[in-house]
Design a protein around this motif. Structure first.
Motif, PDB file in Angstrom:
ATOM      1  N   GLN A 184       0.827  -1.212   0.000  1.00  0.00           N
ATOM      2  CA  GLN A 184       0.000   0.000   0.000  1.00  0.00           C
ATOM      3  C   GLN A 184       0.857   1.257   0.000  1.00  0.00           C
ATOM      4  O   GLN A 184       0.589   2.193  -0.737  1.00  0.00           O
ATOM      5  CB  GLN A 184      -0.953  -0.011   1.196  1.00  0.00           C
ATOM      6  N   LEU A 209      -6.381  -6.879  -4.996  1.00  0.00           N
ATOM      7  CA  LEU A 209      -7.372  -5.849  -4.689  1.00  0.00           C
ATOM      8  C   LEU A 209      -6.704  -4.493  -4.443  1.00  0.00           C
ATOM      9  O   LEU A 209      -7.208  -3.461  -4.899  1.00  0.00           O
ATOM     10  CB  LEU A 209      -8.214  -6.278  -3.474  1.00  0.00           C
ATOM     11  N   GLN A 211      -5.737  -3.269  -7.854  1.00  0.00           N
ATOM     12  CA  GLN A 211      -6.917  -2.858  -8.621  1.00  0.00           C
ATOM     13  C   GLN A 211      -7.392  -1.476  -8.181  1.00  0.00           C
ATOM     14  O   GLN A 211      -7.682  -0.613  -9.010  1.00  0.00           O
ATOM     15  CB  GLN A 211      -8.046  -3.869  -8.420  1.00  0.00           C
ATOM     16  N   LYS A 212      -7.430  -1.257  -6.874  1.00  0.00           N
ATOM     17  CA  LYS A 212      -7.857   0.056  -6.355  1.00  0.00           C
ATOM     18  C   LYS A 212      -6.938   1.146  -6.857  1.00  0.00           C
ATOM     19  O   LYS A 212      -7.380   2.233  -7.217  1.00  0.00           O
ATOM     20  CB  LYS A 212      -7.855   0.050  -4.828  1.00  0.00           C
ATOM     21  N   ARG A 213      -5.625   0.840  -6.887  1.00  0.00           N
ATOM     22  CA  ARG A 213      -4.639   1.796  -7.355  1.00  0.00           C
ATOM     23  C   ARG A 213      -4.900   2.140  -8.824  1.00  0.00           C
ATOM     24  O   ARG A 213      -4.871   3.306  -9.213  1.00  0.00           O
ATOM     25  CB  ARG A 213      -3.245   1.197  -7.187  1.00  0.00           C
ATOM     26  N   ASN A 259      -8.129   4.227  -9.228  1.00  0.00           N
ATOM     27  CA  ASN A 259      -8.077   5.582  -8.668  1.00  0.00           C
ATOM     28  C   ASN A 259      -7.135   6.505  -9.423  1.00  0.00           C
ATOM     29  O   ASN A 259      -7.004   7.674  -9.085  1.00  0.00           O
ATOM     30  CB  ASN A 259      -7.660   5.533  -7.194  1.00  0.00           C
ATOM     31  N   GLU A 275     -16.245  -1.196  -5.069  1.00  0.00           N
ATOM     32  CA  GLU A 275     -14.798  -1.113  -5.268  1.00  0.00           C
ATOM     33  C   GLU A 275     -14.005  -2.086  -4.396  1.00  0.00           C
ATOM     34  O   GLU A 275     -12.804  -2.226  -4.547  1.00  0.00           O
ATOM     35  CB  GLU A 275     -14.293   0.315  -5.079  1.00  0.00           C
ATOM     36  N   ASP A 276     -14.684  -2.755  -3.483  1.00  0.00           N
ATOM     37  CA  ASP A 276     -14.006  -3.754  -2.672  1.00  0.00           C
ATOM     38  C   ASP A 276     -14.080  -5.148  -3.273  1.00  0.00           C
ATOM     39  O   ASP A 276     -13.660  -6.119  -2.666  1.00  0.00           O
ATOM     40  CB  ASP A 276     -14.582  -3.770  -1.253  1.00  0.00           C
ATOM     41  N   THR A 311      -9.345  -4.308 -15.387  1.00  0.00           N
ATOM     42  CA  THR A 311      -8.752  -3.353 -14.450  1.00  0.00           C
ATOM     43  C   THR A 311      -7.340  -2.914 -14.805  1.00  0.00           C
ATOM     44  O   THR A 311      -6.820  -1.967 -14.224  1.00  0.00           O
ATOM     45  CB  THR A 311      -8.709  -3.950 -13.016  1.00  0.00           C
TER      46      THR A 311
END
Ligand code: GTP
Ligand code: MG
Length: 274
Positions: A107, A149, A152-154, A157, A219-220, A240
């Protein structure tokens, strides 16, 4: 005016994966390959903290920026004299240390804007002889699911104006020297099927929770949740932009083989990221 002397940006690879998969053994092997004086693999033990090591790419391995380096190429001589160096961060795989260290590092590195901490790729190490065990498979797939995950969020965003580079994932299917090892193809299938199960149970849990709280849980969820099909790495990439490759190898290879040759294909993957 000392700016010219600033250290060049370094390339970091984050080494993740469950306990006992061979992360420290791999790191130690890379170090031994980088300094030919010590061609000895040390015994490893369960890691409790992360360690960062500086290693070098074998001169014969091409890099992404120098894809067609051939044996006759003068740049090969240059590479032998001045090998390309990169950093590998070995993390502890134990379930209790995973969230704070492996996922935590990921992260932090994934959002870092500093060149110094630039992360070029994630190597997720798997013990391919241990995946026949249901519990091990579940544990490994859960960890990989959580890693994907975060990535993917990165990706989702990212703003279009300020594109940060992608972070590909290598699933290093280790311990191919063991006769009980699953081949990389079945490792991929098993992980995909198990991640699919995890995703489905998580989707259900989040749906129930968001029905109560009114929060958007989308988004989770890993991958595209309106895809009716099963989870697979190819679809994840299409949906993604998170790239996953499964490549077999062995930190411990047969003694007749060239020293450290069992990890060459992973070093080639690393080279392509550089
Ligand atoms: P944690 O630090 O607990 O997260 O584990 P780790 O991933 O660092 O595992 P480690 O490198 O300590 O390796 C665990 C065991 O697997 C050691 O006994 C290694 O010698 C062994 N091992 C690693 N790679 C291979 C391989 O390619 N083949 C075989 N047969 N054994 C391996
Ligand atoms: Mg270790």
């Amino acid at each position: 005016f000392f700016r010219a002397a600033a250290s060049p940006p370094s390339s970091n690879f984050l080494l993740l994966g469950p306990s006992g998969s061979g992360k420290t053994a791999f790191t130690t092997l890379l170090e031994a390959k980088s300094s030919p004086a010590s061609k000895k693999i040390q015994l490893t033990h369960t890691s409790q903290t992360s360690t960062l090591v500086s290693v070098s790419l074998p001169p014969s391995v091409p890099t992404g920026s120098n894809r067609y380096r051939s044996v006759n190429d003068p740049s090969l001589k240059e590479a032998t004299r001045n090998p390309i160096r990169y950093f590998v961060k070995d993390t502890p795989g134990h379930g209790k240390l995973r969230t704070s260290q492996g996922i935590g590092e990921l992260q932090a590195m994934a959002i870092s804007k500093e060149n110094k901490n630039k992360i070029r790729g994630v190597i997720f190490m798997v013990d391919t002889a241990a995946l026949v065990d249901e519990g091990n498979l579940r544990d490994t797939a859960t960890y990989l699911h959580d890693v994907l995950l975060v990535l993917q969020k990165r990706e989702l965003n990212k703003t279009s104006t300020k594109r940060s580079s992608e972070i590909p994932v290598l699933v290093a299917a280790n311990k191919q020297d063991l006769f009980t090892a699953l081949p990389p193809g079945s490792v991929r299938e098993k992980l995909e099927a198990e991640i699919d199960r995890i995703r489905k149970s998580k989707t259900k849990g989040l749906m129930d929770a968001s029905a109560d709280s009114g929060l958007d849980a989308e988004e989770d969820i890993l991958g595209n949740d309106d895809a009716q099909g099963v989870f697979n790495f190819k679809a994840l990439e299409d949906e993604t932009g998170v790239k996953v490759e499964v490549v077999g190898g062995a930190v411990k290879s047969d003694s007749e083989e060239e020293f450290g040759s069992g990890v060459l294909r992973w070093e080639e993957w690393i080279g392509m990221c550089l």
